[in-house]
Design a protein around this motif. Structure first.
Motif, PDB file in Angstrom:
ATOM      1  N   LEU A 157     -28.614  48.173  26.530  1.00 30.54           N
ATOM      2  CA  LEU A 157     -29.138  46.854  27.065  1.00 30.54           C
ATOM      3  C   LEU A 157     -29.065  45.821  26.419  1.00 30.54           C
ATOM      4  CD1 LEU A 157     -31.967  48.852  29.250  1.00 30.54           C
ATOM      5  CD2 LEU A 157     -29.651  48.107  29.962  1.00 30.54           C
ATOM      6  N   HIS A 163     -34.572  43.903  28.184  1.00 29.28           N
ATOM      7  CA  HIS A 163     -35.426  44.744  28.612  1.00 29.28           C
ATOM      8  C   HIS A 163     -36.146  44.129  29.807  1.00 29.28           C
ATOM      9  CE1 HIS A 163     -34.176  47.592  25.638  1.00 29.28           C
ATOM     10  NE2 HIS A 163     -34.378  46.567  24.631  1.00 29.28           N
ATOM     11  N   ARG A 173     -38.300  49.772  36.437  1.00 27.87           N
ATOM     12  CA  ARG A 173     -38.145  50.461  37.608  1.00 27.87           C
ATOM     13  C   ARG A 173     -39.257  51.340  37.411  1.00 27.87           C
ATOM     14  NH1 ARG A 173     -35.709  54.346  40.799  1.00 27.87           N
ATOM     15  NH2 ARG A 173     -35.295  53.607  42.790  1.00 27.87           N
ATOM     16  N   ARG A 182     -33.779  52.815  25.839  1.00 31.79           N
ATOM     17  CA  ARG A 182     -34.715  52.321  26.806  1.00 31.79           C
ATOM     18  C   ARG A 182     -36.138  52.063  26.471  1.00 31.79           C
ATOM     19  NH1 ARG A 182     -29.281  52.389  27.652  1.00 31.79           N
ATOM     20  NH2 ARG A 182     -28.957  51.585  29.952  1.00 31.79           N
ATOM     21  N   ASP A 201     -38.266  49.185  30.571  1.00 34.27           N
ATOM     22  CA  ASP A 201     -37.137  49.294  31.438  1.00 34.27           C
ATOM     23  C   ASP A 201     -37.475  50.333  32.385  1.00 34.27           C
ATOM     24  OD1 ASP A 201     -35.336  47.552  29.990  1.00 34.27           O
ATOM     25  OD2 ASP A 201     -35.528  49.211  28.392  1.00 34.27           O
ATOM     26  N   ILE A 229     -29.293  57.269  35.175  1.00 29.90           N
ATOM     27  CA  ILE A 229     -28.992  55.905  34.848  1.00 29.90           C
ATOM     28  C   ILE A 229     -27.463  55.643  35.672  1.00 29.90           C
ATOM     29  CG2 ILE A 229     -27.758  54.608  33.025  1.00 29.90           C
ATOM     30  CD1 ILE A 229     -29.937  55.631  31.203  1.00 29.90           C
ATOM     31  N   GLY A 257     -28.126  54.766  39.252  1.00 32.31           N
ATOM     32  CA  GLY A 257     -28.554  53.645  39.223  1.00 32.31           C
ATOM     33  C   GLY A 257     -30.332  53.545  39.497  1.00 32.31           C
ATOM     34  N   ILE A 317     -32.031  54.310  37.251  1.00 39.29           N
ATOM     35  CA  ILE A 317     -32.728  53.482  35.931  1.00 39.29           C
ATOM     36  C   ILE A 317     -31.624  52.761  35.275  1.00 39.29           C
ATOM     37  CG2 ILE A 317     -33.473  53.941  33.512  1.00 39.29           C
ATOM     38  CD1 ILE A 317     -34.701  56.875  34.443  1.00 39.29           C
ATOM     39  N   ALA A 318     -31.925  51.633  34.737  1.00 35.44           N
ATOM     40  CA  ALA A 318     -31.334  50.515  34.259  1.00 35.44           C
ATOM     41  C   ALA A 318     -30.420  50.998  33.066  1.00 35.44           C
ATOM     42  CB  ALA A 318     -31.910  49.248  33.768  1.00 35.44           C
TER      43      ALA A 318
END
Length: 300
Positions: free
Chosen positions: A40, A43, A47, A76, A164, A294, A297, A299-300
């Protein structure tokens, strides 16, 4: 020893051959490899996902611990909320709750800042909002509060930009604490033991989620149903999983968590399975679960 190694090699070979002959996974869908997620660039905001099932012993706490550790491995920033008075999640991550502030103090407002309660774990990027038996009194104290169903949401709002994902380990009930968790959440992950009596309660849980969506939290959605304690050797496990897939279709995650004695061993050690036995099939399964969520979708 040589005979034991030979037997193990034969069993591994047999399993590989079976996988090659059957391209489908336990859920009956084609086996898929989920790619390692990219790092990422920034951050937050988090969610929030509740791990919820009113039946006890289905793997909620184990999944919260193991999934959070796997997500932290993938870079994350994760906060896990122990929302069960038993405090098993806190203990499973080696967090002491003796003579320290807990999520109970935040719910009652005796502590205003979650940063004063959050504890860091030995795993980089993984923090805990701990709980202990005091939390069992929360429902009594909160019953007369205004907007009592939204208290946890207001607490987590103060720290959501720092993470995240926030995972809430719910207690095995559909009481006020669980309703608070669902009201605070964007998604719900349902760990479901591959056993008939565990299957019976799912409809009631789905009904509760629908009520929360209608009355308190229109944004909440079912992120997935995770089959746990699966034993491919038993017809019962296979039949239960087949019925779950028939009933919920694509909402059933492709990742399936097998039954193993490594989980209680890791709990006693106060460390996630991904750290306790990183090469074990259970650790690999939870990494796959992280990658699947992930990729979906959730979790980012």
């Amino acid at each position: 020893m040589a005979g034991t190694k030979h037997t193990s090699a034969v069993q591994d070979s047999a399993r590989k051959t079976a996988a090659e002959l059957n391209p489908n996974g336990p859920t009956g869908r084609p086996r898929r490899e989920f790619a390692v997620p990219p790092t990422l660039a920034q951050h937050g905001p988090a969610r929030i996902i509740s791990l919820c099932n009113q039946k006890g012993g289905v793997g909620k706490t184990t999944t919260t611990i193991s999934l959070s550790a796997a997500l932290a491995e993938y870079g994350r920033r994760v906060l896990v909320v122990d929302f069960d008075p038993q405090g098993a999640l806190s203990a499973g991550l080696g967090i002491s709750t003796h003579d320290s502030n807990t999520v109970y103090d935040l719910l009652l407002g005796t502590v205003k800042d979650p940063a004063e309660v959050i504890q860091h774990t030995a795993i980089e990027g993984l923090d805990v909002l701990p709980a202990n038996i005091d939390l069992s009194a929360a429902e009594v104290h909160l019953v007369n509060e205004v907007a009592r169903e939204t208290i946890l949401a207001r607490v987590l709002r103060k720290v959501s930009d720092d993470y995240d994902v926030i995972l809430i380990d719910c207690q095995p009930s559909l009481g006020l604490l669980t309703v608070n968790a669902l009201t605070a959440s964007h998604g719900v992950l349902i760990p479901l033991e591959c056993e008939f009596f565990a299957l019976r309660g799912v409809a009631l849980l789905i009904e509760t989620i629908d009520k929360v969506r209608d009355r308190l939290n229109p944004a909440i959605e079912l992120d997935g149903i995770l089959a746990t304690m699966y034993d491919s050797r038993t017809l019962h496990s296979r039949e239960v999983l087949e019925r779950v897939v028939d009933a919920f279709g694509e909402k059933v995650l492709e990742t399936v968590i097998g039954r193993t004695v490594k989980f209680p061993d890791a709990s006693v050690a106060g460390t996630p399975i991904t750290e306790f036995a990183p090469e074990h099939a259970a650790a690999k399964a939870y990494r796959q679960l992280a990658r699947e969520l992930i990729s979906r979708g959730a979790i980012a």
